[in-house]
Design an enzyme around this catalytic site. Structure first.
Site, PDB file in Angstrom:
ATOM      1  N   HIS A  72      10.392 -38.160 -33.660  1.00  0.00           N
ATOM      2  CA  HIS A  72      10.794 -36.749 -33.493  1.00  0.00           C
ATOM      3  C   HIS A  72       9.714 -35.800 -34.034  1.00  0.00           C
ATOM      4  O   HIS A  72      10.024 -34.759 -34.601  1.00  0.00           O
ATOM      5  CB  HIS A  72      12.127 -36.456 -34.191  1.00  0.00           C
ATOM      6  CG  HIS A  72      13.282 -37.226 -33.642  1.00  0.00           C
ATOM      7  ND1 HIS A  72      14.119 -36.740 -32.665  1.00  0.00           N
ATOM      8  CD2 HIS A  72      13.750 -38.475 -33.913  1.00  0.00           C
ATOM      9  CE1 HIS A  72      15.048 -37.631 -32.381  1.00  0.00           C
ATOM     10  NE2 HIS A  72      14.846 -38.706 -33.122  1.00  0.00           N
ATOM     11  N   ASN A 145      21.430 -36.524 -31.037  1.00  0.00           N
ATOM     12  CA  ASN A 145      20.534 -36.661 -29.887  1.00  0.00           C
ATOM     13  C   ASN A 145      21.212 -36.102 -28.642  1.00  0.00           C
ATOM     14  O   ASN A 145      22.395 -35.792 -28.663  1.00  0.00           O
ATOM     15  CB  ASN A 145      20.213 -38.144 -29.639  1.00  0.00           C
ATOM     16  CG  ASN A 145      19.087 -38.660 -30.531  1.00  0.00           C
ATOM     17  OD1 ASN A 145      18.364 -37.883 -31.150  1.00  0.00           O
ATOM     18  ND2 ASN A 145      18.935 -39.961 -30.587  1.00  0.00           N
ATOM     19  N   HIS A 336      19.135 -34.614 -42.912  1.00  0.00           N
ATOM     20  CA  HIS A 336      19.560 -35.858 -43.555  1.00  0.00           C
ATOM     21  C   HIS A 336      21.028 -36.103 -43.198  1.00  0.00           C
ATOM     22  O   HIS A 336      21.878 -35.248 -43.468  1.00  0.00           O
ATOM     23  CB  HIS A 336      19.385 -35.715 -45.066  1.00  0.00           C
ATOM     24  CG  HIS A 336      19.674 -36.956 -45.849  1.00  0.00           C
ATOM     25  ND1 HIS A 336      19.817 -38.190 -45.254  1.00  0.00           N
ATOM     26  CD2 HIS A 336      19.853 -37.156 -47.185  1.00  0.00           C
ATOM     27  CE1 HIS A 336      20.068 -39.088 -46.201  1.00  0.00           C
ATOM     28  NE2 HIS A 336      20.090 -38.492 -47.369  1.00  0.00           N
ATOM     29  N   TYR A 359      16.627 -40.979 -44.172  1.00  0.00           N
ATOM     30  CA  TYR A 359      16.182 -39.585 -44.040  1.00  0.00           C
ATOM     31  C   TYR A 359      15.680 -39.015 -45.366  1.00  0.00           C
ATOM     32  O   TYR A 359      14.655 -38.342 -45.407  1.00  0.00           O
ATOM     33  CB  TYR A 359      17.304 -38.728 -43.432  1.00  0.00           C
ATOM     34  CG  TYR A 359      17.489 -39.026 -41.960  1.00  0.00           C
ATOM     35  CD1 TYR A 359      18.038 -40.237 -41.548  1.00  0.00           C
ATOM     36  CD2 TYR A 359      17.074 -38.148 -40.973  1.00  0.00           C
ATOM     37  CE1 TYR A 359      18.187 -40.553 -40.210  1.00  0.00           C
ATOM     38  CE2 TYR A 359      17.220 -38.453 -39.633  1.00  0.00           C
ATOM     39  CZ  TYR A 359      17.773 -39.653 -39.257  1.00  0.00           C
ATOM     40  OH  TYR A 359      17.898 -39.970 -37.929  1.00  0.00           O
TER      41      TYR A 359
HETATM   42 FE1  HDE Z   1      16.653 -40.645 -36.715  1.00  0.00          FE
HETATM   43  N1  HDE Z   1      15.088 -40.435 -38.009  1.00  0.00           N
HETATM   44  N2  HDE Z   1      16.862 -42.554 -37.298  1.00  0.00           N
HETATM   45  N3  HDE Z   1      18.097 -40.943 -35.304  1.00  0.00           N
HETATM   46  N4  HDE Z   1      16.427 -38.776 -36.088  1.00  0.00           N
HETATM   47  C1  HDE Z   1      14.356 -39.335 -38.169  1.00  0.00           C
HETATM   48  O1  HDE Z   1      13.752 -38.400 -40.218  1.00  0.00           O
HETATM   49  C2  HDE Z   1      16.315 -43.111 -38.392  1.00  0.00           C
HETATM   50  C3  HDE Z   1      18.805 -42.080 -35.101  1.00  0.00           C
HETATM   51  C4  HDE Z   1      17.230 -38.113 -35.219  1.00  0.00           C
HETATM   52  O2  HDE Z   1      14.360 -32.528 -36.131  1.00  0.00           O
HETATM   53  C5  HDE Z   1      13.410 -39.427 -39.326  1.00  0.00           C
HETATM   54  O3  HDE Z   1      12.963 -36.410 -40.925  1.00  0.00           O
HETATM   55  C6  HDE Z   1      16.799 -44.442 -38.579  1.00  0.00           C
HETATM   56  C7  HDE Z   1      19.955 -41.837 -34.276  1.00  0.00           C
HETATM   57  C8  HDE Z   1      16.761 -36.758 -35.050  1.00  0.00           C
HETATM   58  O4  HDE Z   1      13.691 -33.144 -38.109  1.00  0.00           O
HETATM   59  C9  HDE Z   1      13.719 -40.800 -39.923  1.00  0.00           C
HETATM   60  C10 HDE Z   1      17.654 -44.676 -37.544  1.00  0.00           C
HETATM   61  C11 HDE Z   1      19.910 -40.499 -33.986  1.00  0.00           C
HETATM   62  C12 HDE Z   1      15.642 -36.661 -35.868  1.00  0.00           C
HETATM   63  C13 HDE Z   1      14.802 -41.304 -39.004  1.00  0.00           C
HETATM   64  C14 HDE Z   1      17.695 -43.485 -36.749  1.00  0.00           C
HETATM   65  C15 HDE Z   1      18.740 -39.968 -34.634  1.00  0.00           C
HETATM   66  C16 HDE Z   1      15.461 -37.941 -36.502  1.00  0.00           C
HETATM   67  C17 HDE Z   1      11.979 -39.179 -38.993  1.00  0.00           C
HETATM   68  C18 HDE Z   1      18.425 -45.934 -37.211  1.00  0.00           C
HETATM   69  C19 HDE Z   1      20.848 -39.690 -33.116  1.00  0.00           C
HETATM   70  C20 HDE Z   1      14.743 -35.464 -36.038  1.00  0.00           C
HETATM   71  C21 HDE Z   1      11.626 -37.863 -39.626  1.00  0.00           C
HETATM   72  C22 HDE Z   1      19.233 -46.406 -38.262  1.00  0.00           C
HETATM   73  C23 HDE Z   1      22.216 -39.661 -33.584  1.00  0.00           C
HETATM   74  C24 HDE Z   1      15.274 -34.493 -37.035  1.00  0.00           C
HETATM   75  C25 HDE Z   1      12.817 -37.442 -40.334  1.00  0.00           C
HETATM   76  C26 HDE Z   1      14.367 -33.285 -37.096  1.00  0.00           C
HETATM   77  C27 HDE Z   1      14.451 -38.216 -37.432  1.00  0.00           C
HETATM   78  C28 HDE Z   1      15.389 -42.487 -39.204  1.00  0.00           C
HETATM   79  C29 HDE Z   1      18.462 -43.393 -35.558  1.00  0.00           C
HETATM   80  C30 HDE Z   1      18.392 -38.585 -34.511  1.00  0.00           C
HETATM   81  C31 HDE Z   1      12.547 -41.750 -40.037  1.00  0.00           C
HETATM   82  C32 HDE Z   1      16.407 -45.376 -39.686  1.00  0.00           C
HETATM   83  C33 HDE Z   1      21.017 -42.859 -33.853  1.00  0.00           C
HETATM   84  C34 HDE Z   1      17.338 -35.688 -34.144  1.00  0.00           C
HETATM   85  O5  HDE Z   1      14.218 -40.686 -41.220  1.00  0.00           O
END
Ligand code: HDE
Length: 667
Positions: A72, A145, A336, A359
């Site tokens: 993202h 998402n 977060h 997060y």
């Molecule tokens: Fe994320 N995801 N994600 N994700 N995600 C990040 O956090 C993570 C998942 C989503 O505009 C990171 O700040 C793991 C699902 C959005 O700043 C990180 C898992 C969904 C955004 C991270 C998921 C999301 C992130 C990277 C699986 C939809 C952007 C930078 C367990 C429901 C937020 C950050 C923004 C961002 C981890 C799965 C949505 C690495 C470990 C499912 C919208 O922390």
């Protein structure tokens, strides 16, 4: 009524550096004499270390970047507010969901997932839809998402999935693309991805606009009311303008014409005062019905079909202000999933549990230490008081003589109690590294998705599989994917196999159920905010065009005059000259001149391309000659005549004519 902007804005105002005529200083506040020349020993001599202004300027420049988000990375943000329609005390004790008079300030960040910060907006990808609610009880983040399911079931697989979709490790190719071997290898090895992959191959992955895109919390969360009673909840954002997408060929061209297509669209809509709006809807499942479904509510690769549990609209979000500094606000915002307020709680979804770790961990690195919640965009409007101390970039001057609890010296302050109470779920089990058998079915909902698509959606899905797998080099990977597709639906598998020159696998459809709500047909229709190019030349009948334009703008459309040169055509101001314009950045085209434009290749190409992308095309006056020159058949969505306003506006509101036969039009 509290003003939505007041609370968060008052806070942000304290940090704003206004645009004014103040004189330049160093970071220490010392006035700068000259910032164009470094201090030298003689005009042609070496630069002198003593030049503190030079050293500070360069050092600050060297340190401007922070690590981009691992996923993202590319995003666009906006402020706004959320208002609940009616109090929901039976469901949740969250204050912001119980007072319709309160406008809760929000900051939303939309994003793509796979690409780096500088990648193009319009790629085939999932879009992030993350919302920070600055509530009076603290920050609540709904980090969703634009697709309601996810690729994997357990967060421990997240690094594997992300590594597979990111550019390949040896040459960092391709950027922001899923069309490569490692992603599809992961898919064929990991069938839990298949449902999400259907969404990714659908037009949901190429949204027309962030304003026309759904959002989903994905996981099953839990509402908890004041008596501690829980209700399972799935969150949906529904755009008031409806859910619409681009077409693939167009996407490829938009990337070059305007890599900022989606962020520009969001920015411009807000600047124009046409504020994006989204309804927050919930699907509610009483705890007594937890096991009533043929899938597990804790499995993030499954939806609850709307036909089984209908959507209940509970409030609306309006985005009404652009950030003033991209880095300070959109880049530094830290979402977060574990930021919840009383009344909203988690479930044991193993993907959500992993996110609740990840997060915070990622922000510590990305934002350089534990004090990132003090960055203005991340600050709650609720008071923050605790014994957490120090660390890099501490901004607060804590005056208390104690930083521990329990204390008697500070009278026991800050006092705790009467706070967030975790839902009292009974948990017992044996430690085990295994998936629940209730997570095993990876095909039924992929089939449900395919079955529910309109014909044009199915065509686009097949074309997407062919594009993607057409970029895969290893044949066994393609074969592996086709084998899985056969278990989703034999029609899908047959069409993809044929295109790839592979044997058509045999198979029976898993089932014939449908969920009509999954299709993007039957969206709310409006011409409002649609961007229309009016092609004019020096010989255009300006009177006819003016009436049409006024009519369309009266309905909320955005019209731009495109002509062979800048300046004026007749007395009409040109917005864009033809060589700097392309049909792909518009929703529709009006040909208003045929005299001058019919012999111009770029104009002919412009209308032809719009036709091929199944857009509404209108012609007034001699404009029909341009359509003839482009050899466009008189097909659906081509509106000509004396008074086309109503019919043309209707056609634009319908978005696309997916049944249009484009095969006879020359390239
Ligand atoms: Fe994320 N995801 N994600 N994700 N995600 C990040 O956090 C993570 C998942 C989503 O505009 C990171 O700040 C793991 C699902 C959005 O700043 C990180 C898992 C969904 C955004 C991270 C998921 C999301 C992130 C990277 C699986 C939809 C952007 C930078 C367990 C429901 C937020 C950050 C923004 C961002 C981890 C799965 C949505 C690495 C470990 C499912 C919208 O922390």
């Amino acid at each position: 009524m509290p003003d939505d902007r007041e609370a968060k804005d008052r806070q942000l105002d304290a940090y704003r550096i206004p645009l004014d005529d103040l004189k330049m200083t160093t970071d220490q506040g010392i006035r700068v004499e000259d910032t164009d020349n470094s201090l030298k020993a003689g005009v042609r001599g070496p630069t002198i270390m003593e030049d503190f202004h030079f050293r500070e300027k360069l050092t600050r420049f060297d340190h401007e970047r922070i690590p981009e988000r691992v996923v993202h990375a590319r995003g666009a943000g906006a402020y706004g507010y959320f208002q609940v329609y009616e109090p929901l005390p039976d469901l949740t004790s969250a204050a912001f969901l119980n007072d319709p008079a309160v406008k809760t300030p929000v900051f939303v960040r939309f994003s793509t997932v796979a690409g780096s910060r500088g990648s193009a907006d319009t790629v085939r990808d999932v879009r992030g839809f993350a919302t920070k609610f600055y509530t009076t009880q603290g920050n609540y983040d709904l980090v969703g998402n634009n697709m309601p399911v996810f690729f994997i079931q357990d967060g421990i697989k997240f690094p594997d999935f992300v590594h597979s979709v990111k550019p390949e490790p040896h040459n960092e190719i391709p950027q922001a693309q899923s069309a490569h071997d490692t992603l599809w290898d992961f898919v064929q090895m990991q069938p839990e991805t298949l449902h999400m992959i259907m969404w990714l191959m659908s037009d949901r992955a190429i949204p027309r606009s962030y304003r026309m895109m759904q959002g989903f919390g994905v996981h099953t969360f839990r509402f908890v009311n004041a008596s501690g009673q829980g209700t399972f909840v799935k969150f949906h954002w529904r755009p008031v303008l409806g859910t619409y997408s681009l077409v693939w060929d167009e996407v490829l061209r938009v990337q070059g014409n305007d890599p900022d297509f989606n962020r520009r669209d969001l920015w411009e809509a807000i600047e124009r005062g046409v504020y994006p709006e989204y309804e927050l809807c919930v699907q509610l499942v009483p705890e007594s019905r937890e096991h009533d479904f043929d899938f597990d509510l804790l499995d993030a690769t499954k939806i609850i079909p709307e036909e089984q549990v209908p959507l209940r609209p509970i409030g609306k979000m309006t985005l009404n202000r652009n950030p003033q500094n991209f880095f300070a606000e959109t880049e530094q915002v830290a979402f977060h999933t574990a930021n919840v307020v009383p009344g909203i709680d988690f479930t044991n979804d193993p993907l959500l549990q992993a996110r609740n770790f990840s997060y915070l961990d990622t922000q510590l690195l990305r934002l350089g230490g534990p004090n990132f919640p003090q960055i203005p965009i991340n600050r709650p409007i609720a008071e923050v008081r605790n014994d957490q101390r120090d660390g890099f970039h501490q901004h607060m001057i804590h005056e208390s003589r104690t930083s521990y609890a329990l204390n008697s010296i500070s009278g026991g302050c800050p006092a705790f109690g009467d706070g967030y109470q975790h839902y009292q779920e009974k948990v017992d089990g044996t430690k085990i590294r295994k998936r629940s058998p209730s997570f095993e079915d990876h095909y039924s909902q992929a089939t449900l998705f395919w079955n529910s698509m309109a014909d044009w959606e199915k065509k686009h899905i097949v074309a997407a599989y062919l594009f993607e797998l057409g970029h895969v080099e290893r044949k066994p990977i393609k074969e592996g994917v086709v084998k899985h597709l056969a278990k989703i639906h034999p029609d899908l598998a047959a069409q993809v196999a044929e295109g790839l020159g592979l044997p058509v696998p045999s198979g029976e459809p898993v089932h014939a159920d449908t969920s009509p709500a999954l299709s993007m047909t039957n969206q709310p229709q409006s011409v409002a905010t649609r961007k229309i190019a009016i092609l004019m030349g020096d010989g255009t009948d300006a009177v006819a065009v003016r009436a049409l334009r006024l009519d369309l703008e009266g309905r909320g459309a955005i019209c731009e005059v495109v002509a062979p040169h800048e300046g004026l055509v007749g007395d009409t101001t040109v917005d864009r000259q033809l060589s700097a314009a392309n049909s792909v950045i518009y929703d529709a085209v009006v040909a208003a001149d045929g005299a001058a434009l019919a012999s111009m290749g770029r104009a002919v190409f412009f209308v032809r391309e719009a036709f091929k992308h199944q857009k509404a095309i209108g012609a007034v006056g001699s404009g029909t000659r341009l359509l003839e020159a482009a050899q466009l058949p008189n097909d659906v969505g081509v509106i000509t005549g004396d008074d086309i306003a109503d019919a043309f506006a209707g056609a634009v509101a319908g978005h696309r004519f997916y049944d249009r036969d484009i095969s006879s039009v020359p390239a």
